[in-house]
Design a protein around this motif. Structure first.
Motif, short mmCIF file in Angstrom:
data_model
loop_
_atom_site.label_atom_id
_atom_site.label_comp_id
_atom_site.label_asym_id
_atom_site.label_seq_id
_atom_site.Cartn_x
_atom_site.Cartn_y
_atom_site.Cartn_z
N GLU A 95 1.03 49.64 -27.88
CA GLU A 95 1.61 50.77 -27.18
C GLU A 95 0.77 51.20 -25.98
O GLU A 95 1.29 51.83 -25.07
CB GLU A 95 1.78 51.95 -28.13
CG GLU A 95 2.82 51.71 -29.21
CD GLU A 95 2.99 52.91 -30.13
OE1 GLU A 95 2.10 53.79 -30.10
OE2 GLU A 95 3.98 52.96 -30.86
N HIS A 96 -0.50 50.91 -25.99
CA HIS A 96 -1.39 51.34 -24.92
C HIS A 96 -2.20 50.16 -24.41
O HIS A 96 -2.37 49.17 -25.10
CB HIS A 96 -2.31 52.46 -25.40
CG HIS A 96 -1.58 53.69 -25.84
ND1 HIS A 96 -1.06 54.61 -24.96
CD2 HIS A 96 -1.26 54.14 -27.08
CE1 HIS A 96 -0.47 55.58 -25.63
NE2 HIS A 96 -0.57 55.32 -26.92
N GLY A 97 -2.73 50.31 -23.21
CA GLY A 97 -3.43 49.20 -22.60
C GLY A 97 -2.45 48.27 -21.91
O GLY A 97 -1.24 48.54 -21.86
N ASP A 98 -2.95 47.20 -21.37
CA ASP A 98 -2.13 46.24 -20.63
C ASP A 98 -1.98 44.96 -21.44
O ASP A 98 -2.97 44.32 -21.78
CB ASP A 98 -2.76 45.91 -19.28
CG ASP A 98 -2.86 47.14 -18.38
OD1 ASP A 98 -1.91 47.94 -18.39
OD2 ASP A 98 -3.88 47.29 -17.68
N SER A 99 -0.76 44.59 -21.73
CA SER A 99 -0.50 43.35 -22.45
C SER A 99 -0.52 42.18 -21.50
O SER A 99 -0.17 42.30 -20.32
CB SER A 99 0.86 43.43 -23.16
OG SER A 99 0.87 44.46 -24.12
N ALA A 119 0.52 33.80 -29.19
CA ALA A 119 -0.59 34.73 -29.05
C ALA A 119 -0.17 36.00 -28.32
O ALA A 119 0.75 36.00 -27.50
CB ALA A 119 -1.74 34.07 -28.30
N LYS A 120 -0.85 37.09 -28.63
CA LYS A 120 -0.68 38.35 -27.94
C LYS A 120 -2.03 38.83 -27.43
O LYS A 120 -3.03 38.77 -28.17
CB LYS A 120 -0.09 39.41 -28.87
CG LYS A 120 1.28 39.06 -29.43
CD LYS A 120 1.79 40.16 -30.36
CE LYS A 120 3.17 39.82 -30.91
NZ LYS A 120 3.70 40.91 -31.77
N GLY A 121 -2.06 39.30 -26.19
CA GLY A 121 -3.30 39.81 -25.63
C GLY A 121 -3.13 41.23 -25.16
O GLY A 121 -2.05 41.65 -24.76
N GLN A 122 -4.22 42.01 -25.24
CA GLN A 122 -4.22 43.39 -24.77
C GLN A 122 -5.57 43.68 -24.14
O GLN A 122 -6.61 43.28 -24.67
CB GLN A 122 -3.97 44.37 -25.92
CG GLN A 122 -3.93 45.84 -25.47
CD GLN A 122 -4.13 46.80 -26.62
OE1 GLN A 122 -4.85 46.49 -27.57
NE2 GLN A 122 -3.53 47.97 -26.55
N SER A 137 -13.77 39.83 -19.58
CA SER A 137 -12.96 38.81 -18.94
C SER A 137 -11.82 38.33 -19.83
O SER A 137 -12.03 37.90 -20.97
CB SER A 137 -13.85 37.62 -18.57
OG SER A 137 -13.09 36.51 -18.19
N ARG A 138 -10.61 38.37 -19.29
CA ARG A 138 -9.48 37.80 -20.00
C ARG A 138 -9.63 36.29 -20.09
O ARG A 138 -9.20 35.67 -21.06
CB ARG A 138 -8.17 38.15 -19.28
CG ARG A 138 -7.83 39.62 -19.28
CD ARG A 138 -6.48 39.86 -18.62
NE ARG A 138 -6.15 41.28 -18.54
CZ ARG A 138 -5.02 41.76 -18.07
NH1 ARG A 138 -4.07 40.91 -17.65
NH2 ARG A 138 -4.79 43.06 -18.02
N ALA A 139 -10.25 35.71 -19.07
CA ALA A 139 -10.45 34.26 -19.08
C ALA A 139 -11.36 33.85 -20.23
O ALA A 139 -11.15 32.82 -20.88
CB ALA A 139 -11.03 33.80 -17.75
#
Length: 261
Positions: A190-194, A203-206, A242-244
């Motif tokens: 619900e919060h943050g950036d997916s 996979a799901k990232g936040q 880092s998302r990477a």
């Protein structure tokens, strides 16, 4: 409370810092990683407990049945991190198709060269009861875990070789791939950036922006599953993790679960 290594109170490693909800048989359970609290909300007219602390949250919406989960695992009192030896693990496990056998710790993300491990370099094994005890409503949480055929869990925390980022890795073992898939598919943030995590199936990232309430630390979280094992990786530290790097670690965890190497 800043994100960081495992909580000395025995709660979920603080780096996750997000609320994850599940809907099972009319119950909603939310694990508050930062506060070490869990909200259990029953059906219409039922009583509920409120989680302490603040932070981003996620919720699960049932889709054709029970789905989602709440994860919170007791963890040992953190000690000074130690450089992982080579090889990093003496435990054994095997994988055949979608089925993982042996010591679940064997399938934890291998510790990168030069990283510093908190606690046992082999990781920490948890029973389903241990996982439930880390939640605010142990009996309800245990029942949900039983419904999903929980066989136990494992986690490990380490600091990257540059001394900047804390990484928490969590595995939960179910009785089949359908339950681990349902557990993941029921989650939504619900919060943050997916964001998408390339090269990792389902996979799901936040990402959560740095906050003064968390010592100006940021957080990225990845959740997925391979066969009968659900896995979560979070990275926390000053600024924006880092998302990477998360993608790289998620891909490596997927490989470990898929091949045992």
């Amino acid at each position: 409370m800043p994100y960081g290594p495992p909580s000395p109170e025995g709660g979920r490693p603080r780096g996750r810092g997000a609320y994850i909800a599940l809907a099972v048989a009319g119950w909603l359970v939310v694990a508050a990683g930062t506060a070490g609290a869990v909200v259990a909300v029953g059906g219409s007219g039922s009583k509920h407990a409120t989680a302490l602390g603040a932070g981003p949250s996620a919720s699960a919406t049932p889709s054709g049945g029970a789905s989602g989960h709440a994860s919170a695992t007791p963890s040992p009192t953190p000690t000074a991190p130690t450089v992982a030896p080579s090889p990093t693990s003496t435990v054994k496990g095997t994988v055949s198709g979608n089925t993982h056998s042996g010591d679940l710790r064997f399938f934890l993300l291998p510790v990168p060269d030069g990283a510093q491990v908190f606690g046992d370099v082999n990781g920490n094994a948890q029973t389903c009861g241990d996982i439930a005890k880390g939640m605010n409503n142990p009996s309800t949480s245990r029942r949900i875990l039983n419904d999903y055929g929980c066989r136990g869990g494992a986690f490990r925390s380490f600091r990257t070789n540059d001394g900047v980022w804390t990484v928490n890795v969590q595995l939960i073992h179910f009785d089949g791939s359908s339950h681990s898939a349902d557990w993941v598919s029921g989650l939504s943030f619900e919060h943050g950036d997916s964001f998408d995590i390339s090269g990792v199936s389902q996979a799901k990232g936040q990402s959560v922006a740095p906050s003064g309430a968390n010592g100006n630390n940021g957080l990225v979280i990845g959740i997925s599953h391979d066969g009968d094992v659900e896995y979560e990786i979070d990275i926390s530290g000053p600024g924006k993790p880092s998302r990477a790097l998360l993608t790289q670690l998620m891909q490596r965890q997927e490989q470990r679960l898929n091949t045992g190497r």
